[in-house]
Design a protein around this motif. Structure first.
Motif, PDB file in Angstrom:
ATOM      1  N   LEU A  23      14.829  65.952   4.839  1.00 18.88           N
ATOM      2  CA  LEU A  23      14.615  65.341   3.530  1.00 18.88           C
ATOM      3  C   LEU A  23      13.716  64.105   3.608  1.00 18.88           C
ATOM      4  N   ARG A  24      12.750  64.109   4.497  1.00 17.28           N
ATOM      5  CA  ARG A  24      11.906  62.930   4.644  1.00 17.28           C
ATOM      6  C   ARG A  24      11.177  62.581   3.349  1.00 17.28           C
ATOM      7  N   HIS A  25      10.998  63.551   2.454  1.00 17.38           N
ATOM      8  CA  HIS A  25      10.321  63.302   1.187  1.00 17.38           C
ATOM      9  C   HIS A  25      11.128  62.397   0.251  1.00 17.38           C
ATOM     10  N   SER A  26      12.387  62.132   0.590  1.00 13.84           N
ATOM     11  CA  SER A  26      13.271  61.393  -0.315  1.00 13.84           C
ATOM     12  C   SER A  26      13.445  59.922   0.052  1.00 13.84           C
ATOM     13  N   LEU A  27      12.626  59.398   0.972  1.00 14.43           N
ATOM     14  CA  LEU A  27      12.845  58.027   1.442  1.00 14.43           C
ATOM     15  C   LEU A  27      12.681  57.010   0.324  1.00 14.43           C
ATOM     16  N   TYR A  28      11.637  57.116  -0.469  1.00 11.47           N
ATOM     17  CA  TYR A  28      11.429  56.140  -1.539  1.00 11.47           C
ATOM     18  C   TYR A  28      12.601  56.150  -2.520  1.00 11.47           C
ATOM     19  N   ALA A  29      13.059  57.324  -2.899  1.00 11.61           N
ATOM     20  CA  ALA A  29      14.175  57.413  -3.838  1.00 11.61           C
ATOM     21  C   ALA A  29      15.438  56.796  -3.260  1.00 11.61           C
ATOM     22  N   MET A  30      15.681  56.990  -1.976  1.00 14.03           N
ATOM     23  CA  MET A  30      16.877  56.424  -1.360  1.00 14.03           C
ATOM     24  C   MET A  30      16.792  54.909  -1.274  1.00 14.03           C
TER      25      MET A  30
ATOM     26  N   ASP B  15      27.207  67.163 -15.453  1.00 15.01           N
ATOM     27  CA  ASP B  15      28.547  67.626 -15.806  1.00 15.01           C
ATOM     28  C   ASP B  15      29.540  66.585 -15.333  1.00 15.01           C
ATOM     29  N   GLU B  16      30.815  66.928 -15.311  1.00 11.79           N
ATOM     30  CA  GLU B  16      31.850  65.931 -15.036  1.00 11.79           C
ATOM     31  C   GLU B  16      31.742  65.301 -13.657  1.00 11.79           C
ATOM     32  N   ASP B  17      31.215  66.026 -12.685  1.00 16.26           N
ATOM     33  CA  ASP B  17      31.209  65.469 -11.336  1.00 16.26           C
ATOM     34  C   ASP B  17      29.828  65.385 -10.695  1.00 16.26           C
ATOM     35  N   LEU B  18      28.756  65.476 -11.498  1.00 19.23           N
ATOM     36  CA  LEU B  18      27.427  65.428 -10.911  1.00 19.23           C
ATOM     37  C   LEU B  18      26.433  64.761 -11.867  1.00 19.23           C
ATOM     38  N   THR B  19      25.678  63.806 -11.328  1.00 17.14           N
ATOM     39  CA  THR B  19      24.643  63.106 -12.077  1.00 17.14           C
ATOM     40  C   THR B  19      23.314  63.251 -11.355  1.00 17.14           C
ATOM     41  N   LEU B  20      22.266  63.574 -12.108  1.00 17.90           N
ATOM     42  CA  LEU B  20      20.923  63.622 -11.552  1.00 17.90           C
ATOM     43  C   LEU B  20      20.314  62.229 -11.665  1.00 17.90           C
ATOM     44  N   VAL B  21      19.857  61.697 -10.540  1.00 23.57           N
ATOM     45  CA  VAL B  21      19.209  60.390 -10.485  1.00 23.57           C
ATOM     46  C   VAL B  21      17.711  60.626 -10.325  1.00 23.57           C
ATOM     47  N   ALA B  22      16.906  60.007 -11.171  1.00 20.60           N
ATOM     48  CA  ALA B  22      15.454  60.193 -11.137  1.00 20.60           C
ATOM     49  C   ALA B  22      14.765  58.842 -11.081  1.00 20.60           C
ATOM     50  N   VAL B  23      13.936  58.643 -10.071  1.00 20.50           N
ATOM     51  CA  VAL B  23      13.159  57.406  -9.934  1.00 20.50           C
ATOM     52  C   VAL B  23      11.802  57.657 -10.576  1.00 20.50           C
ATOM     53  N   TRP B  24      11.505  56.927 -11.642  1.00 16.85           N
ATOM     54  CA  TRP B  24      10.358  57.266 -12.466  1.00 16.85           C
ATOM     55  C   TRP B  24       9.321  56.161 -12.510  1.00 16.85           C
ATOM     56  N   SER B  25       8.120  56.558 -12.873  1.00 14.65           N
ATOM     57  CA  SER B  25       7.047  55.648 -13.243  1.00 14.65           C
ATOM     58  C   SER B  25       6.468  56.185 -14.548  1.00 14.65           C
TER      59      SER B  25
ATOM     60  N   LEU C 184      11.539  62.386  -5.829  1.00 18.42           N
ATOM     61  CA  LEU C 184      11.982  61.332  -6.750  1.00 18.42           C
ATOM     62  C   LEU C 184      13.424  61.531  -7.206  1.00 18.42           C
ATOM     63  N   LEU C 185      14.086  62.574  -6.702  1.00 20.30           N
ATOM     64  CA  LEU C 185      15.404  62.948  -7.209  1.00 20.30           C
ATOM     65  C   LEU C 185      16.510  62.681  -6.201  1.00 20.30           C
ATOM     66  N   LEU C 186      17.664  62.341  -6.713  1.00 19.74           N
ATOM     67  CA  LEU C 186      18.906  62.253  -5.948  1.00 19.74           C
ATOM     68  C   LEU C 186      20.000  62.892  -6.797  1.00 19.74           C
ATOM     69  N   LEU C 187      21.058  63.352  -6.128  1.00 23.98           N
ATOM     70  CA  LEU C 187      22.254  63.829  -6.821  1.00 23.98           C
ATOM     71  C   LEU C 187      23.387  62.862  -6.511  1.00 23.98           C
ATOM     72  N   LEU C 188      24.022  62.388  -7.544  1.00 26.79           N
ATOM     73  CA  LEU C 188      25.108  61.414  -7.398  1.00 26.79           C
ATOM     74  C   LEU C 188      26.432  62.069  -7.745  1.00 26.79           C
ATOM     75  N   ALA C 189      27.357  62.071  -6.796  1.00 24.89           N
ATOM     76  CA  ALA C 189      28.690  62.599  -7.049  1.00 24.89           C
ATOM     77  C   ALA C 189      29.457  61.609  -7.911  1.00 24.89           C
ATOM     78  N   ASN C 190      30.047  62.087  -8.988  1.00 21.41           N
ATOM     79  CA  ASN C 190      30.833  61.247  -9.890  1.00 21.41           C
ATOM     80  C   ASN C 190      32.259  61.207  -9.391  1.00 21.41           C
ATOM     81  N   ARG C 191      32.591  60.188  -8.655  1.00 21.87           N
ATOM     82  CA  ARG C 191      33.941  60.072  -8.089  1.00 21.87           C
ATOM     83  C   ARG C 191      34.956  59.792  -9.179  1.00 21.87           C
ATOM     84  N   GLY C 192      36.129  60.340  -8.983  1.00 28.23           N
ATOM     85  CA  GLY C 192      37.238  60.070  -9.898  1.00 28.23           C
ATOM     86  C   GLY C 192      37.115  60.759 -11.228  1.00 28.23           C
TER      87      GLY C 192
END
Length: 363
Positions: free
Chosen positions: A157-164, A219-229, A354-362
């Protein structure tokens, strides 16, 4: 900057006003760094032409459009130091809306803009100070940045460094660390603040090449994170509104998603692993991103940051901390890129980085 979004709509907090989108701003290089502003640069007398920012992750509606409506931007500029209502070209309906959105304060017949307005005289020394203050912070975060890069390479996933680095460590975890210390404003909606709560401010000149972060709850347990310009925002919005997005991301047989505009998005690697990092699950990537954010939050909470506060005209230190943090994370990211430690934000056809997936805890 943090943006809360839901399935029914998007709240954009850092998008420039459409009135300003095509303006060319003097004093900016094409590398994304805002050079020290030229002495002759003047501030527009309409705040709709400024860069407007909002730290308001729980907003139902942000103030951006209100500032841009009619001559509201001119009213707010004229009232930035206080003005008699009789000296302003403002109707009863405008006044009511500007008060409702917390953009004006009223004291008898005197009106005052209720948020920080930071022009060339403030932003030039603030950015110069942060450029200098950021250097030791960049020294401190280089190792965790390199460690994140190594972990991403291991996962393909080296393409995801900026997003991280920017989207997760500096534009999500940093805010969580500051909230834990009550160093940023409460963003809970109230009867007095039904539309948005937190911090709103205007700056000029805007910073060229800057990024923001949007969050789309799939949905209830997943969020799409997008780093935008500005260049990528529309395509990222299109992807987030793709029907069945959550199911496609979970389906190990789906390697490509087609958004409503026909663009193809790579969501799985050739070996079947996700092409988008999953964060918020407490694994190595989370630990490394937290380690990156920690020295930055420690600086913002320390006396060493006092110099920067001198340039931010607000009595609310939590609001000042948000403004300074916002500028600082851009500066740190730019310096990491200049050192070759972090990659630039992906551009062109392949924007999966530019994308990440965020687990919605709880949930």
């Amino acid at each position: 900057m943090l943006t809360a979004t839901g399935r029914s709509g998007k709240t954009c907090v850092d998008r420039p006003s459409d009135k300003r989108r095509d303006d060319k701003i003097a004093g900016m290089s094409d590398t994304g760094r805002m050079d020290d502003a030229a002495p002759e640069m003047s501030d527009p007398e309409d705040l709709a032409l400024w860069a407007l920012h909002c730290y308001c992750p729980n907003a139902k509606r942000t103030p951006h459009q209100v500032v841009s409506d009619g001559n509201n931007g001119r009213i707010l500029y004229a009232a930035r130091h206080g003005a008699l209502r009789s000296h302003l070209d403002i109707s009863d309906a405008q006044l009511s809306q500007l008060l409702e959105f917390g953009l004006l304060e009223r004291d008898g017949e005197k009106l005052r803009t209720a948020f920080p307005v930071l022009g060339v005289r403030e932003m030039t020394p603030l950015r110069a100070a942060l450029r200098r203050l950021a250097t030791p912070l960049v020294d401190a975060v280089e190792k965790p940045t390199r460690d994140i890069a190594a972990e991403l390479r291991h996962r393909g996933l080296r393409h995801s460094l900026y997003a991280m680095v920017f989207g997760y460590a500096l534009d999500l975890l940093l805010w969580q660390q500051l909230r834990a210390e009550a160093a940023v404003p409460d963003t809970t909606l109230t009867a007095e603040r039904p539309w948005w709560n937190g911090a709103f401010w205007a700056i000029h000149p805007p910073r060229a090449g800057s990024s923001g972060t949007n969050f789309y709850r799939l949905d209830e347990d997943l969020t799409l994170v997008a780093v935008w310009s500005e260049a990528t925002l529309r395509r990222l919005d299109d992807l987030a509104t793709t029907p069945g997005m959550a199911e496609s991301l979970r389906d190990r047989h789906t390697t490509v998603v087609t958004d409503p505009e026909g663009h193809l998005w790579r969501v799985r690697l050739d070996d079947g692993r996700s092409a988008i990092p999953l964060v918020g699950v407490g694994d190595a990537l989370d630990d490394l991103a937290s380690a990156l954010a920690a020295p930055v939050s420690a600086f913002l909470l320390s006396r060493a940051c006092q110099e920067a506060h001198r340039y931010v005209s607000t009595d609310d230190r939590t609001v000042a901390t948000v403004i300074i943090s916002h500028e600082l994370i851009w500066e740190i990211t730019e310096q990491l890129i200049a050192r070759g430690t972090c990659t630039r934000a992906p551009q062109g056809d392949d924007l999966t980085g530019l994308l990440l997936l965020l687990a919605n805890r709880g949930s």
